[in-house]
Each structure stands twice: as structure tokens, then as C-alpha cells.
Design a protein around this motif. Structure first.
Motif, PDB file in Angstrom:
ATOM      1  N   ALA A  74       4.310  -5.932  -3.852  1.00 36.20           N
ATOM      2  CA  ALA A  74       4.215  -4.473  -3.991  1.00 36.20           C
ATOM      3  C   ALA A  74       3.310  -3.901  -2.913  1.00 36.20           C
ATOM      4  CB  ALA A  74       3.673  -4.115  -5.369  1.00 36.20           C
ATOM      5  N   SER A  75       3.867  -3.033  -2.073  1.00 38.80           N
ATOM      6  CA  SER A  75       3.082  -2.265  -1.104  1.00 38.80           C
ATOM      7  C   SER A  75       4.034  -1.463  -0.241  1.00 38.80           C
ATOM      8  CB  SER A  75       2.256  -3.177  -0.181  1.00 38.80           C
ATOM      9  OG  SER A  75       1.594  -2.404   0.812  1.00 38.80           O
ATOM     10  N   PRO A  76       3.686  -0.210   0.082  1.00 40.25           N
ATOM     11  CA  PRO A  76       4.416   0.447   1.171  1.00 40.25           C
ATOM     12  C   PRO A  76       4.279  -0.417   2.420  1.00 40.25           C
ATOM     13  CG  PRO A  76       2.938   1.983   0.056  1.00 40.25           C
ATOM     14  CD  PRO A  76       2.586   0.614  -0.444  1.00 40.25           C
ATOM     15  N   ALA A  77       5.352  -0.526   3.216  1.00 38.84           N
ATOM     16  CA  ALA A  77       5.310  -1.439   4.363  1.00 38.84           C
ATOM     17  C   ALA A  77       5.623  -0.769   5.689  1.00 38.84           C
ATOM     18  CB  ALA A  77       6.284  -2.599   4.141  1.00 38.84           C
ATOM     19  N   SER A  78       6.238   0.409   5.679  1.00 41.99           N
ATOM     20  CA  SER A  78       6.545   1.073   6.943  1.00 41.99           C
ATOM     21  C   SER A  78       5.444   2.083   7.254  1.00 41.99           C
ATOM     22  CB  SER A  78       7.896   1.785   6.866  1.00 41.99           C
ATOM     23  OG  SER A  78       7.837   2.890   5.992  1.00 41.99           O
ATOM     24  N   PRO A  79       5.089   2.237   8.532  1.00 40.03           N
ATOM     25  CA  PRO A  79       4.012   3.179   8.876  1.00 40.03           C
ATOM     26  C   PRO A  79       4.200   4.584   8.295  1.00 40.03           C
ATOM     27  CG  PRO A  79       4.479   1.790  10.746  1.00 40.03           C
ATOM     28  CD  PRO A  79       5.522   1.456   9.714  1.00 40.03           C
ATOM     29  N   PRO A  80       5.392   5.200   8.370  1.00 34.97           N
ATOM     30  CA  PRO A  80       5.502   6.546   7.774  1.00 34.97           C
ATOM     31  C   PRO A  80       5.173   6.564   6.287  1.00 34.97           C
ATOM     32  CG  PRO A  80       7.378   6.109   9.204  1.00 34.97           C
ATOM     33  CD  PRO A  80       6.649   4.816   9.055  1.00 34.97           C
ATOM     34  N   ARG A  81       5.519   5.489   5.576  1.00 33.01           N
ATOM     35  CA  ARG A  81       5.254   5.450   4.136  1.00 33.01           C
ATOM     36  C   ARG A  81       3.772   5.243   3.844  1.00 33.01           C
ATOM     37  NH1 ARG A  81      10.191   4.394   1.371  1.00 33.01           N
ATOM     38  NH2 ARG A  81      11.288   6.341   1.724  1.00 33.01           N
ATOM     39  N   LEU A  83       1.243   5.745   5.746  1.00 34.63           N
ATOM     40  CA  LEU A  83       0.413   6.846   6.231  1.00 34.63           C
ATOM     41  C   LEU A  83       0.433   8.035   5.268  1.00 34.63           C
ATOM     42  CD1 LEU A  83       1.290   6.712  10.030  1.00 34.63           C
ATOM     43  CD2 LEU A  83      -0.912   6.131   8.973  1.00 34.63           C
ATOM     44  N   LYS A  84       1.508   8.167   4.503  1.00 34.36           N
ATOM     45  CA  LYS A  84       1.577   9.217   3.480  1.00 34.36           C
ATOM     46  C   LYS A  84       0.839   8.824   2.203  1.00 34.36           C
ATOM     47  CE  LYS A  84       6.012  11.249   4.881  1.00 34.36           C
ATOM     48  NZ  LYS A  84       7.440  11.460   4.474  1.00 34.36           N
ATOM     49  N   MET A  85       0.602   7.512   2.010  1.00 37.28           N
ATOM     50  CA  MET A  85      -0.032   7.023   0.782  1.00 37.28           C
ATOM     51  C   MET A  85      -1.196   6.107   1.130  1.00 37.28           C
ATOM     52  SD  MET A  85       3.266   6.221  -1.670  1.00 37.28           S
ATOM     53  CE  MET A  85       4.148   5.197  -0.499  1.00 37.28           C
ATOM     54  N   PRO A  86      -2.195   6.607   1.854  1.00 39.74           N
ATOM     55  CA  PRO A  86      -3.258   5.708   2.330  1.00 39.74           C
ATOM     56  C   PRO A  86      -4.059   5.054   1.206  1.00 39.74           C
ATOM     57  CG  PRO A  86      -3.840   8.014   2.709  1.00 39.74           C
ATOM     58  CD  PRO A  86      -2.409   8.000   2.290  1.00 39.74           C
ATOM     59  N   LEU A  87      -4.473   5.837   0.217  1.00 43.26           N
ATOM     60  CA  LEU A  87      -5.296   5.263  -0.844  1.00 43.26           C
ATOM     61  C   LEU A  87      -4.495   4.325  -1.737  1.00 43.26           C
ATOM     62  CD1 LEU A  87      -7.506   8.340  -1.799  1.00 43.26           C
ATOM     63  CD2 LEU A  87      -7.972   6.490  -0.178  1.00 43.26           C
ATOM     64  N   LEU A  90      -4.124   1.014   0.127  1.00 40.86           N
ATOM     65  CA  LEU A  90      -5.364   0.233   0.051  1.00 40.86           C
ATOM     66  C   LEU A  90      -5.557  -0.367  -1.339  1.00 40.86           C
ATOM     67  CD1 LEU A  90      -7.647   2.656   2.062  1.00 40.86           C
ATOM     68  CD2 LEU A  90      -7.250   0.256   2.659  1.00 40.86           C
ATOM     69  N   ARG A  91      -5.285   0.421  -2.357  1.00 38.68           N
ATOM     70  CA  ARG A  91      -5.548  -0.046  -3.722  1.00 38.68           C
ATOM     71  C   ARG A  91      -4.600  -1.176  -4.146  1.00 38.68           C
ATOM     72  NH1 ARG A  91      -5.126   3.070  -8.241  1.00 38.68           N
ATOM     73  NH2 ARG A  91      -6.602   1.635  -9.213  1.00 38.68           N
ATOM     74  N   VAL A  92      -3.314  -1.048  -3.833  1.00 47.45           N
ATOM     75  CA  VAL A  92      -2.378  -2.066  -4.305  1.00 47.45           C
ATOM     76  C   VAL A  92      -2.603  -3.399  -3.593  1.00 47.45           C
ATOM     77  CG1 VAL A  92      -0.434  -1.658  -2.716  1.00 47.45           C
ATOM     78  CG2 VAL A  92       0.008  -2.389  -5.074  1.00 47.45           C
ATOM     79  N   ASN A  93      -3.102  -3.338  -2.357  1.00 49.30           N
ATOM     80  CA  ASN A  93      -3.375  -4.579  -1.629  1.00 49.30           C
ATOM     81  C   ASN A  93      -4.784  -5.113  -1.874  1.00 49.30           C
ATOM     82  OD1 ASN A  93      -0.930  -5.183   0.082  1.00 49.30           O
ATOM     83  ND2 ASN A  93      -1.275  -3.057   0.674  1.00 49.30           N
ATOM     84  N   GLY A  94      -5.693  -4.240  -2.263  1.00 47.08           N
ATOM     85  CA  GLY A  94      -7.049  -4.662  -2.561  1.00 47.08           C
ATOM     86  C   GLY A  94      -7.239  -4.943  -4.042  1.00 47.08           C
ATOM     87  N   GLU A  95      -7.410  -3.870  -4.822  1.00 50.49           N
ATOM     88  CA  GLU A  95      -7.605  -4.036  -6.265  1.00 50.49           C
ATOM     89  C   GLU A  95      -6.412  -4.731  -6.916  1.00 50.49           C
ATOM     90  OE1 GLU A  95      -8.815  -0.129  -7.939  1.00 50.49           O
ATOM     91  OE2 GLU A  95      -9.188   0.344  -5.835  1.00 50.49           O
ATOM     92  N   ARG A 142      -3.507   2.834  11.334  1.00 50.12           N
ATOM     93  CA  ARG A 142      -2.761   1.729  10.738  1.00 50.12           C
ATOM     94  C   ARG A 142      -3.651   0.811   9.898  1.00 50.12           C
ATOM     95  NH1 ARG A 142       2.249   0.925  13.939  1.00 50.12           N
ATOM     96  NH2 ARG A 142       2.345  -1.196  13.134  1.00 50.12           N
ATOM     97  N   ALA A 143      -4.954   1.018   9.948  1.00 48.72           N
ATOM     98  CA  ALA A 143      -5.890   0.121   9.265  1.00 48.72           C
ATOM     99  C   ALA A 143      -5.699   0.115   7.757  1.00 48.72           C
ATOM    100  CB  ALA A 143      -7.328   0.502   9.606  1.00 48.72           C
ATOM    101  N   ILE A 144      -5.205   1.219   7.198  1.00 50.02           N
ATOM    102  CA  ILE A 144      -5.018   1.260   5.750  1.00 50.02           C
ATOM    103  C   ILE A 144      -4.042   0.180   5.276  1.00 50.02           C
ATOM    104  CG2 ILE A 144      -5.628   3.663   5.417  1.00 50.02           C
ATOM    105  CD1 ILE A 144      -2.702   4.382   5.648  1.00 50.02           C
ATOM    106  N   TYR A 145      -3.145  -0.243   6.154  1.00 46.10           N
ATOM    107  CA  TYR A 145      -2.223  -1.337   5.825  1.00 46.10           C
ATOM    108  C   TYR A 145      -2.727  -2.661   6.406  1.00 46.10           C
ATOM    109  CZ  TYR A 145       2.236  -3.872   5.402  1.00 46.10           C
ATOM    110  OH  TYR A 145       3.219  -4.789   5.094  1.00 46.10           O
ATOM    111  N   ASP A 146      -3.061  -2.656   7.707  1.00 47.90           N
ATOM    112  CA  ASP A 146      -3.476  -3.889   8.375  1.00 47.90           C
ATOM    113  C   ASP A 146      -4.689  -4.527   7.690  1.00 47.90           C
ATOM    114  OD1 ASP A 146      -1.626  -2.817  10.086  1.00 47.90           O
ATOM    115  OD2 ASP A 146      -2.956  -2.648  11.814  1.00 47.90           O
ATOM    116  N   GLU A 147      -5.742  -3.725   7.515  1.00 46.72           N
ATOM    117  CA  GLU A 147      -6.971  -4.272   6.947  1.00 46.72           C
ATOM    118  C   GLU A 147      -6.833  -4.564   5.454  1.00 46.72           C
ATOM    119  OE1 GLU A 147      -8.923  -5.530   8.832  1.00 46.72           O
ATOM    120  OE2 GLU A 147     -10.123  -4.200  10.087  1.00 46.72           O
ATOM    121  N   ALA A 148      -5.988  -3.789   4.776  1.00 44.95           N
ATOM    122  CA  ALA A 148      -5.756  -4.081   3.359  1.00 44.95           C
ATOM    123  C   ALA A 148      -5.113  -5.448   3.187  1.00 44.95           C
ATOM    124  CB  ALA A 148      -4.869  -2.999   2.745  1.00 44.95           C
TER     125      ALA A 148
END
Length: 307
Positions: A74-81, A83-87, A90-95, A142-148
Motif C-alpha cells: 500500500a502506497s501511492p507510487a507515481s510522483p503526481p499521486r 505529491l498530492k498526498m504527501p502526509l 509518509l504515514r503509510v510507509n512509516g507508521e 520527491r523525498a516524501i516517497y523516497d525517504e519514506a
């Protein structure tokens, strides 16, 4: 086996769930449709051993009964997606990763993390082996996805080492095929849909940046093989055949049968200049390499979008 798959309504999650169901396993699919598609759940619901839970994978899940695997897709995977859902990203990949690792620990289940080639950022090493640490801007767009995803990998390794959870990590390189969302903003879907509509194809930058494209069936085969091997470090799954964006645009135009103009737009910030996997580890560990040629896979995908 009884297997939990998060992101089951998504492109990759639905293909994975279907493969597991066809093999006779029981699958619990989780999705909140933030980027997944309800029609994928309708398809999976035709199988008697499929159960769907509509929930946010960033939150703790209450799952009754035993589990053999917890598979986190589970995670948005394309940059447009994302970038529209940054938090949310981060949450689905972190918490979310932490909660699902806790669930696997509590159930005595194995844990499978779908990570990404984006952990390599804009790479300074080419092709990218799993031992490369990456070149990522930690505060770029892109860090919201890469770093997550990098943090999700760290969590997964920590639970394996500190708690003894049996874990698997894959780093997925660009994957395409049927069931992709036509509006997800990734290059394959953009080019195919623009070509089918007779519109100019949008090239970002000068089109010299490269990507490597694997067909979804090859990815799912690699996942299944890794499930059968006790190996806890990341494994690249991708196609080492490399294309510039201009080459990809030309190939799709050829397959669609339309010669269309190209429109050039500025290259997005931190967009990687090149991307190609070193799959030596997957070959040695799993006896795996992509089987579907890019031309054949694209033809199948174009046929899907025509329908």
C-alpha cells in the motif's frame, strides 16, 4: 497459506493477490481506494478465498485468526499521486510499516515489504546494485516517497534483527502492464493514452533520461520466488534493458500506429537522469530474470488500454 496484502486494489497489489488466489491460498486484501481502483477488488472478489477489508493501512489493523504472511504493497507510487498526498504517503510507509511489522510479530507471520528503486534517488552509480546507498535529496519534493521507503526498509531490517521477524524486501524498478491507472501520471500510461487519443506525447527535459521497464508478470514471479527463500536483505526486481524517454515514445508510437508530435516540458526537480537495475542478486538467489520483452509487454498493455 493465509496472506494479508495491503494495497490490494492497486496495480501491483491486485496482480499479486490474484496470483496467490490462483495458487489456492487465502487472501485478505486491504485498501482505502486513495490510489487503488474498486474494479480490481470486484475482480478479486470472484474468488471464493478472497476477503476484502476497506481500511487505511497507515492505521493498526485488527485481523482475526492466523496469518502466514503480511505483504505491504500500500502506497501511492507515481510522483503526481504522492505529491498530492504527501502526509498520507509518509504515514503509510512509516507508521503503516511499523504497525504491519507489529502485526506480523504478533501473528508469527513473515513480512514482505514492497520498496522501490527510488531509494537510489538520482544515482551516481550505474547500474544500481543493492549495495549502493543512493543519492537522495531528503527535503526535495520527491523525498516524501523516497525517504519514506528508505525508512520502511530500515524498520523492516530492525524488526528482523531485533525481534526475529522473517522479512523480505524488494526494490521495484519501473513496472507496467494491465490494470495501471490511466491517470496515474507515469510515463508508460502517459505515452500510451496520449497516443491512443491522438495527442502529442509529453517529454520532460530533453528526453535523454533513461528508465528500465519490466512487465508486471515478471515482477510477480520474482516476488513469489523470494517468498520461498529465507533472505532478509533487499533484492532488486527490474528489467536491465534501458530506454531513453525519446526511445520509449518512438516505440509506443510504432506499436499504436500513429506518428505524433512531441511536446517538451521542463524536467521536474530531482527527477533521476538514469535508472537501471543490477539484477545479479536476483539471478543468483532466485534464478530470476525478466522474460517478457518490452515490445511484447507494451503491446499487451496498449491492447488493455484500447479496451
Amino acid at each position: 497459506m493465509r496472506i494479508l496484502v495491503t494495497g490490494a486494489a492497486g496495480f501491483l497489489g491486485s496482480h499479486l493477490a490474484e496470483r496467490l488466489l490462483l495458487e489456492g491460498h487465502r487472501v485478505i486484501g486491504v485498501d482505502n481506494f486513495s490510489s487503488g481502483q474498486p474494479r480490481n477488488i470486484e475482480l478479486l472478489s470472484k474468488h471464493a478465498e478472497f476477503r476484502f477489508v476497506e481500511a487505511d493501512a497507515a492505521e493498526p489493523l485488527a485481523i482475526e485468526g492466523s496469518l502466514d504472511w503480511v505483504m505491504h504493497f500500500a502506497s501511492p507510487a507515481s510522483p503526481p499521486r504522492y505529491l498530492k498526498m504527501p502526509l498520507q504517503t509518509l504515514r503509510v510507509n512509516g507508521e503503516g510499516t511499523r504497525h504491519l511489522l507489529e502485526l506480523a510479530l504478533a501473528k508469527g507471520a513473515k513480512f514482505f515489504l514492497a520498496s522501490t528503486s527510488e531509494v537510489y534517488g538520482d544515482p551516481l552509480v550505474h547500474p544500481q546494485p543493492e549495495t549502493y546507498w543512493g543519492n537522495v535529496n531528503p527535503i526535495g519534493p520527491r523525498a516524501i516517497y523516497d525517504e519514506a521507503k528508505r525508512y520502511a526498509e530500515t524498520l523492516t531490517v530492525a524488526y528482523q534483527q531485533a525481534q526475529g521477524v522473517s522479512t523480505r524486501i524488494i526494490r521495484i524498478f519501473n513496472t507496467y502492464g494491465p490494470r495501471m491507472d490511466a491517470e496515474d501520471g507515469r510515463v508508460v500510461t502517459n505515452f500510451i493514452n496520449q497516443a491512443l487519443r491522438g495527442q502529442p506525447l509529453t517529454i520532460y527535459g530533453d528526453g535523454s533520461q533513461t528508465r528500465s521497464f519490466q512487465y508486471v508478470d515478471d515482477l510477480i514471479e520474482g516476488i513469489r520466488r523470494l517468498m520461498e527463500v529465507e533472505y532478509h536483505l533487499p533484492v532488486n526486481l527490474g528489467n536491465p534493458e534501458e530506454y531513453t524517454m525519446l526511445e520509449l515514445a518512438q516505440l509506443i508510437q510504432e506499436l499504436v500506429g500513429s506518428k505524433l508530435p512531441l511536446v517538451y516540458q521542463p524536467l521536474p526537480q530531482d527527477d533521476p537522469r538514469q535508472r537501471r537495475p543490477d539484477i545479479s542478486r536476483a539471478k543468483a538467489l532466485l534464478g530470476w530474470e525478466p522474460r517478457v520483452p518490452v515490445r511484447e509487454g507494451l503491446a499487451r498493455t496498449i491492447a488493455y488500454f484500447r479496451e
